[in-house]
Design an enzyme around this catalytic site. Sequence first.
Site, PDB file in Angstrom:
ATOM      1  N   CYS A   1       0.849  -1.184   0.000  1.00 19.36           N
ATOM      2  CA  CYS A   1       0.000   0.000   0.000  1.00 19.36           C
ATOM      3  C   CYS A   1       0.885   1.235   0.000  1.00 19.36           C
ATOM      4  CB  CYS A   1      -0.894   0.006   1.231  1.00 19.36           C
ATOM      5  SG  CYS A   1      -1.737  -1.558   1.523  1.00 19.36           S
TER       6      CYS A   1
ATOM      7  N   ARG B   1       2.152   1.117  -7.124  1.00 17.62           N
ATOM      8  CA  ARG B   1       2.446   0.092  -6.118  1.00 17.62           C
ATOM      9  C   ARG B   1       1.336  -0.950  -6.015  1.00 17.62           C
ATOM     10  NH1 ARG B   1       6.396   1.905  -2.210  1.00 17.62           N
ATOM     11  NH2 ARG B   1       5.438   0.631  -0.607  1.00 17.62           N
TER      12      ARG B   1
ATOM     13  N   TRP C   1      -4.298  -1.954  -0.487  1.00 17.74           N
ATOM     14  CA  TRP C   1      -4.390  -3.230  -1.197  1.00 17.74           C
ATOM     15  C   TRP C   1      -4.959  -4.225  -0.205  1.00 17.74           C
ATOM     16  CZ3 TRP C   1      -2.244  -8.241  -1.209  1.00 17.74           C
ATOM     17  CH2 TRP C   1      -2.284  -8.915  -2.436  1.00 17.74           C
TER      18      TRP C   1
ATOM     19  N   ASN D   1       0.356   0.734   6.687  1.00 21.32           N
ATOM     20  CA  ASN D   1       0.823  -0.321   5.794  1.00 21.32           C
ATOM     21  C   ASN D   1       1.326  -1.476   6.637  1.00 21.32           C
ATOM     22  OD1 ASN D   1       0.347   1.284   3.594  1.00 21.32           O
ATOM     23  ND2 ASN D   1       2.500   1.681   3.117  1.00 21.32           N
ATOM     24  N   GLY D   2       1.159  -2.704   6.147  1.00 21.44           N
ATOM     25  CA  GLY D   2       1.659  -3.862   6.859  1.00 21.44           C
ATOM     26  C   GLY D   2       0.538  -4.749   7.361  1.00 21.44           C
TER      27      GLY D   2
ATOM     28  N   GLU E   1      11.039 -16.152 -16.769  1.00 22.39           N
ATOM     29  CA  GLU E   1      10.716 -14.734 -16.714  1.00 22.39           C
ATOM     30  C   GLU E   1       9.701 -14.370 -17.791  1.00 22.39           C
ATOM     31  OE1 GLU E   1      10.881 -10.565 -15.835  1.00 22.39           O
ATOM     32  OE2 GLU E   1      11.054 -12.437 -14.716  1.00 22.39           O
TER      33      GLU E   1
ATOM     34  N   LYS F   1       6.008 -12.752 -17.047  1.00 20.24           N
ATOM     35  CA  LYS F   1       5.549 -11.483 -17.613  1.00 20.24           C
ATOM     36  C   LYS F   1       4.216 -11.660 -18.327  1.00 20.24           C
ATOM     37  CE  LYS F   1       8.525  -8.733 -16.164  1.00 20.24           C
ATOM     38  NZ  LYS F   1       8.508  -9.563 -14.969  1.00 20.24           N
TER      39      LYS F   1
ATOM     40  N   GLU G   1       1.419 -12.154 -15.767  1.00 16.52           N
ATOM     41  CA  GLU G   1       1.242 -10.979 -14.920  1.00 16.52           C
ATOM     42  C   GLU G   1       0.329  -9.939 -15.559  1.00 16.52           C
ATOM     43  OE1 GLU G   1       4.885  -9.721 -12.076  1.00 16.52           O
ATOM     44  OE2 GLU G   1       5.380  -9.803 -14.196  1.00 16.52           O
TER      45      GLU G   1
ATOM     46  N   HIS H   1       8.988 -35.285 -20.358  1.00 15.37           N
ATOM     47  CA  HIS H   1       8.759 -35.881 -19.044  1.00 15.37           C
ATOM     48  C   HIS H   1       7.450 -35.393 -18.418  1.00 15.37           C
ATOM     49  CE1 HIS H   1      12.681 -37.822 -18.928  1.00 15.37           C
ATOM     50  NE2 HIS H   1      13.207 -36.685 -19.369  1.00 15.37           N
TER      51      HIS H   1
ATOM     52  N   LYS I   1       3.495  -3.389  -6.744  1.00 17.38           N
ATOM     53  CA  LYS I   1       4.893  -3.222  -7.137  1.00 17.38           C
ATOM     54  C   LYS I   1       5.844  -3.625  -6.020  1.00 17.38           C
ATOM     55  CE  LYS I   1       8.240  -1.878  -9.824  1.00 17.38           C
ATOM     56  NZ  LYS I   1       8.578  -2.695 -10.995  1.00 17.38           N
TER      57      LYS I   1
END
Length: 609
Positions: free
Chosen positions: A2, A27, A74, A99-100, A482, A486, A489, A505, A604
Amino acid sequence: MCGIVGAIAKQNVVPMLVDGLKRLEYRGYDSSGIAVLEGGDIKRARRTGRVAEMEAAAQAMNLNGLLGIGHTRWATHGGVTEPNAHPHISGGLVAVVHNGIIENHDEKRAELKLAGYAFESQTDTEVIAHLIHHHYKQNGDLLTSVKGAVKELVGAYAIAVIAVDKPDELIVARMGCPLLIGLGEGENFIASDVSAVISQTRKVMYLEEGDVAKLTRSSVTVYDGKDSKVERDVHVSDVSLASLELGPFSHFMQKEIHEQPKALADTIEPILTHRFKAELFGANAEEVFSNIDSVQIIACGTSFYAGSVARYWIESIAGIPCNVDIASEYRYRDVAANPRQLIVTISQSGETLDTMEALKYAKSYGCEQTLSICNVRESAIPRASKLVFYTRAGAEIGVASTKAFTTQLIALFALTGVLAKLRGRLNDEKEAEYLDSLRHLPGSVQHALNLEPQIQRWANKFAGKEHALFLGRGVHYPIALEGALKLKEISYIHAEAYPAGELKHGPLALVDSNMPVVVISPNDNLLEKVKSNIQEVRARGGEIFAFADLDSHFGESDIVHVIRTPRHVGVLSPVVHTIPVQLLAYHAALARGTDVDKPRNLAKSVTVE
């Protein structure tokens, strides 16, 4: 995850609060709010959705005050509703943003209910507001009340507090979550990120773990966890306003992808100046590196994939055993303590909670040889590390990391070169070759960016798909990982990555005409193996999208598509091959109409567990 802003000034702070929250939108959040002292009362505007909706509500209410706090939330405890949005007010007297995560919120909620407090939200933050109010009723001093309240909290927090009858005070505290103070002339500010205050001041003070601070318009007083008055260093931020603006680009992600040649050149510059000397990582780095026998890399998400590339480099070039762990896993497993192990933590923000806690965990086992690779100066993880290498990516706003990742790879390659040289595994000729490769790398990346029109056409084929497979071998397998990350996301296409040799496999069962397969296939010693894996896909009717080098020999067909990146650049090939997978994800997301810079459910800077 947040965002927090706050200001105490001689003029209306509402525009400052709104501007700061807008700069924190990257963020990740799902609601926002501000509270100001106005006419002897706390006035508040909160809304779910974007900051612009809250701003419109604040304008309709004609909010105006000289002291205020703001927040982007958030959702963790409680859903996305206006009652759960911050700021939270207790008794009409105290307003709090936070925040937290407070781990003992259930216990404290029960105690406060017995004391007569009624709760309007499902958040752990409202517990903080009532707890501070409870202390404030007893002693009448806001600073003392915050100090007393935080001593009862278990968990992570950054909080900002205002009170109706303290119009000249803004109180803040932090434990486990970032918080800084911006210093002005006759005004002061607080924020969870320097980007929120950069339009007001460049002079910032970073609070340490356990700090509580009192701000007035003309002063800042900081107390540490032992309640002793302390001085914290003042830094002049080098973040530019231009880096926080879109300019000619449609999205921050697009801008940051195209900024990579410069970001890489800036990060490479000190390496070219000093060559592979230990001093790149700190004054006592040579002593530290000479006394290690292995490397342990700890990171999350994209940074973990950067570390996974580095494992191949460190073991093959420097000849040192290297392990890579996801921070959220490392911190909760029993580790084989080795004081001679170099602990390398990687974090774009330097505030990633899982990585910070993993670093503390490693140090608790006696691992004191620590190195941080980070993009944000004076953030928490570098401050807790013995050595540090700052990447020079500049501000990264898009949630999906791009230039932070490629500059992390440069930092890790520099570490590889230094360790190899100290162990006599890097002669002058090879060092000159690596430095020459670094010197030409930004140009090779620019050539890869020039492939964007071709990649955009590929992306249009992906837009209608719901699943994709990425393959790579050796040092390029993490680049496949990666690329898959992406794509999922920002486009919300389910994507997975595998070492190409693992295809038969299990994953081969997924391959059909509806499963596009992206193959990272540079012209290295594993090229022929990758070609064999591609034949396995073709035989099952799968459609292949191969990123190859200019000098690779690939035959194209109606189901085999090839884009050729610049001629193979040797050991730094993973950096160049990152660019196409970033562009593929970006344009696939555009074609699907998703929010590229603010993908759903993501943030973020992940500062909660």
